[in-house]
Enzyme design. Sequence first.
Site, PDB file in Angstrom:
ATOM      1  N   GLY A  15       0.835  -1.208   0.000  1.00  0.00           N
ATOM      2  CA  GLY A  15       0.000   0.000   0.000  1.00  0.00           C
ATOM      3  C   GLY A  15       0.868   1.255   0.000  1.00  0.00           C
ATOM      4  O   GLY A  15       1.869   1.315   0.707  1.00  0.00           O
ATOM      5  N   ARG A  29      18.942  10.963  -4.349  1.00  0.00           N
ATOM      6  CA  ARG A  29      19.952  12.039  -4.276  1.00  0.00           C
ATOM      7  C   ARG A  29      21.150  11.636  -3.421  1.00  0.00           C
ATOM      8  O   ARG A  29      22.278  12.039  -3.718  1.00  0.00           O
ATOM      9  CB  ARG A  29      19.299  13.334  -3.784  1.00  0.00           C
ATOM     10  CG  ARG A  29      18.375  13.903  -4.854  1.00  0.00           C
ATOM     11  CD  ARG A  29      17.952  15.316  -4.608  1.00  0.00           C
ATOM     12  NE  ARG A  29      17.218  15.822  -5.754  1.00  0.00           N
ATOM     13  CZ  ARG A  29      16.502  16.932  -5.767  1.00  0.00           C
ATOM     14  NH1 ARG A  29      16.411  17.666  -4.674  1.00  0.00           N
ATOM     15  NH2 ARG A  29      15.879  17.314  -6.865  1.00  0.00           N
ATOM     16  N   ARG A  76       0.853  -4.994  -5.233  1.00  0.00           N
ATOM     17  CA  ARG A  76       0.988  -6.180  -4.382  1.00  0.00           C
ATOM     18  C   ARG A  76       1.232  -7.325  -5.373  1.00  0.00           C
ATOM     19  O   ARG A  76       0.319  -7.761  -6.054  1.00  0.00           O
ATOM     20  CB  ARG A  76      -0.278  -6.410  -3.567  1.00  0.00           C
ATOM     21  CG  ARG A  76      -0.625  -5.215  -2.651  1.00  0.00           C
ATOM     22  CD  ARG A  76      -1.663  -5.595  -1.617  1.00  0.00           C
ATOM     23  NE  ARG A  76      -2.215  -4.423  -0.939  1.00  0.00           N
ATOM     24  CZ  ARG A  76      -1.642  -3.838   0.113  1.00  0.00           C
ATOM     25  NH1 ARG A  76      -0.523  -4.300   0.596  1.00  0.00           N
ATOM     26  NH2 ARG A  76      -2.210  -2.785   0.681  1.00  0.00           N
ATOM     27  N   ASP A 107       5.132  -5.100   5.858  1.00  0.00           N
ATOM     28  CA  ASP A 107       5.652  -6.444   6.141  1.00  0.00           C
ATOM     29  C   ASP A 107       5.674  -7.358   4.921  1.00  0.00           C
ATOM     30  O   ASP A 107       6.594  -8.172   4.774  1.00  0.00           O
ATOM     31  CB  ASP A 107       4.925  -7.089   7.335  1.00  0.00           C
ATOM     32  CG  ASP A 107       3.423  -7.080   7.190  1.00  0.00           C
ATOM     33  OD1 ASP A 107       2.922  -6.459   6.233  1.00  0.00           O
ATOM     34  OD2 ASP A 107       2.751  -7.696   8.025  1.00  0.00           O
ATOM     35  N   THR A 109       6.287  -6.452   1.884  1.00  0.00           N
ATOM     36  CA  THR A 109       7.459  -5.998   1.132  1.00  0.00           C
ATOM     37  C   THR A 109       8.736  -6.583   1.735  1.00  0.00           C
ATOM     38  O   THR A 109       9.629  -7.048   1.016  1.00  0.00           O
ATOM     39  CB  THR A 109       7.534  -4.448   1.196  1.00  0.00           C
ATOM     40  OG1 THR A 109       6.284  -3.939   0.751  1.00  0.00           O
ATOM     41  CG2 THR A 109       8.666  -3.896   0.363  1.00  0.00           C
ATOM     42  N   THR A 130       4.219   2.432   5.706  1.00  0.00           N
ATOM     43  CA  THR A 130       2.829   1.965   5.769  1.00  0.00           C
ATOM     44  C   THR A 130       2.073   2.846   6.750  1.00  0.00           C
ATOM     45  O   THR A 130       2.626   3.225   7.786  1.00  0.00           O
ATOM     46  CB  THR A 130       2.717   0.483   6.212  1.00  0.00           C
ATOM     47  OG1 THR A 130       1.362   0.219   6.613  1.00  0.00           O
ATOM     48  CG2 THR A 130       3.627   0.140   7.382  1.00  0.00           C
ATOM     49  N   ASP A 132      -0.133   1.890   8.614  1.00  0.00           N
ATOM     50  CA  ASP A 132      -0.603   1.065   9.739  1.00  0.00           C
ATOM     51  C   ASP A 132       0.258   1.185  11.008  1.00  0.00           C
ATOM     52  O   ASP A 132      -0.191   0.826  12.087  1.00  0.00           O
ATOM     53  CB  ASP A 132      -0.660  -0.416   9.330  1.00  0.00           C
ATOM     54  CG  ASP A 132      -1.607  -0.656   8.160  1.00  0.00           C
ATOM     55  OD1 ASP A 132      -2.445   0.215   7.887  1.00  0.00           O
ATOM     56  OD2 ASP A 132      -1.500  -1.716   7.528  1.00  0.00           O
ATOM     57  N   ASP A 134       2.756  -0.640  12.080  1.00  0.00           N
ATOM     58  CA  ASP A 134       2.752  -1.940  12.760  1.00  0.00           C
ATOM     59  C   ASP A 134       4.055  -2.717  12.581  1.00  0.00           C
ATOM     60  O   ASP A 134       4.065  -3.935  12.702  1.00  0.00           O
ATOM     61  CB  ASP A 134       1.574  -2.789  12.236  1.00  0.00           C
ATOM     62  CG  ASP A 134       1.658  -3.039  10.740  1.00  0.00           C
ATOM     63  OD1 ASP A 134       2.507  -2.411  10.068  1.00  0.00           O
ATOM     64  OD2 ASP A 134       0.878  -3.865  10.245  1.00  0.00           O
ATOM     65  N   GLY A 175      -6.010   0.033   8.958  1.00  0.00           N
ATOM     66  CA  GLY A 175      -5.015  -0.458   9.907  1.00  0.00           C
ATOM     67  C   GLY A 175      -4.809  -1.959   9.806  1.00  0.00           C
ATOM     68  O   GLY A 175      -4.045  -2.543  10.556  1.00  0.00           O
ATOM     69  N   ARG A 176      -5.581  -2.579   8.909  1.00  0.00           N
ATOM     70  CA  ARG A 176      -5.540  -4.037   8.746  1.00  0.00           C
ATOM     71  C   ARG A 176      -5.746  -4.712  10.102  1.00  0.00           C
ATOM     72  O   ARG A 176      -6.739  -4.434  10.755  1.00  0.00           O
ATOM     73  CB  ARG A 176      -4.215  -4.465   8.098  1.00  0.00           C
ATOM     74  CG  ARG A 176      -4.350  -5.758   7.296  1.00  0.00           C
ATOM     75  CD  ARG A 176      -3.019  -6.175   6.733  1.00  0.00           C
ATOM     76  NE  ARG A 176      -2.622  -5.379   5.587  1.00  0.00           N
ATOM     77  CZ  ARG A 176      -2.964  -5.627   4.338  1.00  0.00           C
ATOM     78  NH1 ARG A 176      -3.731  -6.651   4.070  1.00  0.00           N
ATOM     79  NH2 ARG A 176      -2.556  -4.863   3.351  1.00  0.00           N
ATOM     80  N   GLY A 190     -11.524  12.703  20.275  1.00  0.00           N
ATOM     81  CA  GLY A 190     -12.462  12.656  21.413  1.00  0.00           C
ATOM     82  C   GLY A 190     -13.593  11.671  21.194  1.00  0.00           C
ATOM     83  O   GLY A 190     -14.738  11.922  21.601  1.00  0.00           O
ATOM     84  N   ALA A 191     -13.287  10.545  20.544  1.00  0.00           N
ATOM     85  CA  ALA A 191     -14.340   9.558  20.271  1.00  0.00           C
ATOM     86  C   ALA A 191     -14.879   8.984  21.581  1.00  0.00           C
ATOM     87  O   ALA A 191     -14.152   8.875  22.570  1.00  0.00           O
ATOM     88  CB  ALA A 191     -13.772   8.443  19.396  1.00  0.00           C
ATOM     89  N   SER A 220     -23.811  14.202  20.726  1.00  0.00           N
ATOM     90  CA  SER A 220     -23.434  13.314  19.621  1.00  0.00           C
ATOM     91  C   SER A 220     -22.477  12.273  20.173  1.00  0.00           C
ATOM     92  O   SER A 220     -21.853  12.489  21.206  1.00  0.00           O
ATOM     93  CB  SER A 220     -22.736  14.099  18.515  1.00  0.00           C
ATOM     94  OG  SER A 220     -21.516  14.631  19.004  1.00  0.00           O
ATOM     95  N   HIS A 257      -9.978   4.670   1.378  1.00  0.00           N
ATOM     96  CA  HIS A 257      -8.649   5.012   0.866  1.00  0.00           C
ATOM     97  C   HIS A 257      -8.293   6.495   0.950  1.00  0.00           C
ATOM     98  O   HIS A 257      -7.139   6.850   0.680  1.00  0.00           O
ATOM     99  CB  HIS A 257      -8.489   4.495  -0.570  1.00  0.00           C
ATOM    100  CG  HIS A 257      -8.302   3.007  -0.601  1.00  0.00           C
ATOM    101  ND1 HIS A 257      -9.352   2.133  -0.468  1.00  0.00           N
ATOM    102  CD2 HIS A 257      -7.179   2.238  -0.692  1.00  0.00           C
ATOM    103  CE1 HIS A 257      -8.893   0.887  -0.497  1.00  0.00           C
ATOM    104  NE2 HIS A 257      -7.581   0.926  -0.633  1.00  0.00           N
ATOM    105  N   GLN A 259      -7.796   7.856   3.482  1.00  0.00           N
ATOM    106  CA  GLN A 259      -6.808   7.852   4.584  1.00  0.00           C
ATOM    107  C   GLN A 259      -5.375   7.664   4.100  1.00  0.00           C
ATOM    108  O   GLN A 259      -4.429   7.944   4.802  1.00  0.00           O
ATOM    109  CB  GLN A 259      -7.102   6.689   5.552  1.00  0.00           C
ATOM    110  CG  GLN A 259      -8.416   6.802   6.253  1.00  0.00           C
ATOM    111  CD  GLN A 259      -8.845   5.469   6.850  1.00  0.00           C
ATOM    112  OE1 GLN A 259      -8.501   5.143   7.972  1.00  0.00           O
ATOM    113  NE2 GLN A 259      -9.607   4.682   6.114  1.00  0.00           N
TER     114      GLN A 259
HETATM  115  O1  F6P Z   1      -1.407  -1.626   4.766  1.00  0.00           O
HETATM  116  C1  F6P Z   1      -1.985  -0.416   4.424  1.00  0.00           C
HETATM  117  C2  F6P Z   1      -3.462  -0.577   4.156  1.00  0.00           C
HETATM  118  O2  F6P Z   1      -4.003   0.687   3.842  1.00  0.00           O
HETATM  119  C3  F6P Z   1      -4.267  -1.227   5.286  1.00  0.00           C
HETATM  120  O3  F6P Z   1      -4.586  -0.334   6.326  1.00  0.00           O
HETATM  121  C4  F6P Z   1      -5.460  -1.742   4.535  1.00  0.00           C
HETATM  122  O4  F6P Z   1      -6.039  -2.836   5.206  1.00  0.00           O
HETATM  123  C5  F6P Z   1      -4.866  -2.170   3.233  1.00  0.00           C
HETATM  124  O5  F6P Z   1      -3.663  -1.433   3.062  1.00  0.00           O
HETATM  125  C6  F6P Z   1      -5.762  -1.946   2.033  1.00  0.00           C
HETATM  126  O6  F6P Z   1      -5.107  -2.441   0.916  1.00  0.00           O
HETATM  127  P1  F6P Z   1      -5.605  -2.216  -0.586  1.00  0.00           P
HETATM  128  O7  F6P Z   1      -5.377  -0.784  -0.936  1.00  0.00           O
HETATM  129  O8  F6P Z   1      -4.769  -3.130  -1.386  1.00  0.00           O
HETATM  130  O9  F6P Z   1      -7.063  -2.534  -0.584  1.00  0.00           O
END
Ligand code: F6P
Length: 328
Positions: A15, A29, A76, A107, A109, A130, A132, A134, A175-176, A190-191, A220, A257, A259
Amino acid sequence: MKPNIKNIAVLTSGGDAPGMNACIRAAIRTGIYHQKNMFGVMQGYQGLIDNNIIPMDARSVSNILHLGGTILKTARCLAFKEDEGMETAFRNMQAKSIDGLVVIGGDGTFTGAKRFGEKYGINVIGVPGTIDNDLYGSDFTLGYDTAVNTIIEAIDKIRDTANSHDRLFFIEVMGRDSGCLALRTAIASGAEAVLLPEKETSLKDLITKLKEGASTKKSSSIVIVSEGNKYGGAYDIAKSVKRKFTHYDTKVTILGHLQRGGSPSGYDRILGSRLGFAAVSHLIKGETMKMVGLRGNEIKLTSLEEALHAHTYKLEDDLLEMTHVLSI
Ligand code: F6P
């Protein structure tokens, strides 16, 4: 013995993440500064297989620092998991005498890079890229800070309309299987509650919390649902809650996406520059099969083995408890 690396290729895989372009620019560079021949591989490992490898100079990476996505594109690539694909990739690198490789990604990659390095003795350095956050060995991964800010901006907007209508919103974030993005954005927006892959979701507790809020005149409520949450996605949770919490006007937003896009934050531009610079500098010094990462405020090396082996983000219970306390 230190290898005398002359030709270095850079690729982005998995991603995309904001800050990848800053990292590509820095890597290219830095190599050119040290009189290395630099190459960009298009579409990650797929480009190695397809021989889509292009020479890069200092101007090839002009005016990209502020751009989201990756100018090298990404994919991918399933073919790289096969012996035949990896062999073709190696032959294409050999034909161009490429003896160093910088891979920017997550990961998946690194798993590919580790196998490639072990099988063919390629000098390879990984950069954690990434949203995520993670990967073990870096406090922050490239793109995470921008994603946090993008998510917060979106939730702030939703809060305005949620407040105006006295509504309950379920907002799903990426965030997978890691809840890092969800937990941090829950704090910053503030969720009222956050549902995470690392924790079992109790509908009973969630409803109790929402009822408490309603009885203390919250106008809310926002519940952040991490996409990897085991109970289900935001729509499933919303449906289950609605059954028991009928009087609340309930809505769902999947941020998706958006995000992952957008201009990188200052933090990610600096991190991308530092990691790209460090990746090539270490490659030239003879390091291989390692990931460059930020620990404290220093760039440190972690073996790809370790980065992968211990890759799971460990959810901080104290932050979760704090989120709970601050949202009364
Ligand atoms: O690993 C980054 C990420 O955005 C994850 O948060 C999400 O689950 C995944 O990639 C989505 O992947 P794709 O864009 O291939 O659907």
